[in-house]
Design an enzyme around this catalytic site. Sequence first.
Site, PDB file in Angstrom:
ATOM      1  CB  SER A 176      50.058 105.220   0.715  1.00 53.61           C
ATOM      2  OG  SER A 176      49.876 106.551   0.739  1.00 53.61           O
ATOM      3  CE  LYS A 192      46.375 107.486  -1.123  1.00 51.47           C
ATOM      4  NZ  LYS A 192      47.113 106.370  -0.462  1.00 51.47           N
TER       5      LYS A 192
END
Length: 208
Positions: A48, A91
């Site tokens: 990701s 993230k």
Amino acid sequence: MEVRMGVKLNTGKRYRFVRELVETLALTVLLFLAINFAVQKFDVVGKSMESRLHNQESLIVDKASYYVRQPARGDVIVFEAPPQPTADYIKRIIAVPGDVISVENGVPTVDGVRLNETYVDPAKAGASPTDRPIHNLLVPPGYYFVMGDNRVDSYDSRSWGLVPRANIIGRAALIYWPFKADNIGLLPDVSSVYVKVHQPSDTINARR
């Protein structure tokens, strides 16, 4: 007399040895606690955060700096995942408390400023399959909006919502393994991406 002196000397040596052993153990424990307070090891799982971070890379997470400053836009953070509390996610912070954010096809607009994100590979830009519409979302106090750099393959705030401040473990600071010419060392400062967005006040961005 000589026997008694010998006994006293042996007793003194044993006392000093025990004292030095206890001091060494105490210092070792204190050092361990200090290091554990300041930093933590983290292994990247998944893609990701491509292209900057890769699957199975090992990072040092800086936990200490958020005791003296608040998380900022552009920081790559490790946090306890709201949709999966037993797992830690990694993230990038896109919006902080007080920001108004919209996301269209994976591209965020923060407080009216459409971001030109230099850390997103054009080949990995776009919406992910699990995205929900994000339009003029006001980020409340104590929460953060995060996204993976691999926009087409990231399960993030577009899908499951905001990250509470209490869930944030720390800032990803250093890649130390494996050795790669293009990816070892400190994560770059990307604050220039957000320079046109208003800077949050300490009151709005305070820990809650």
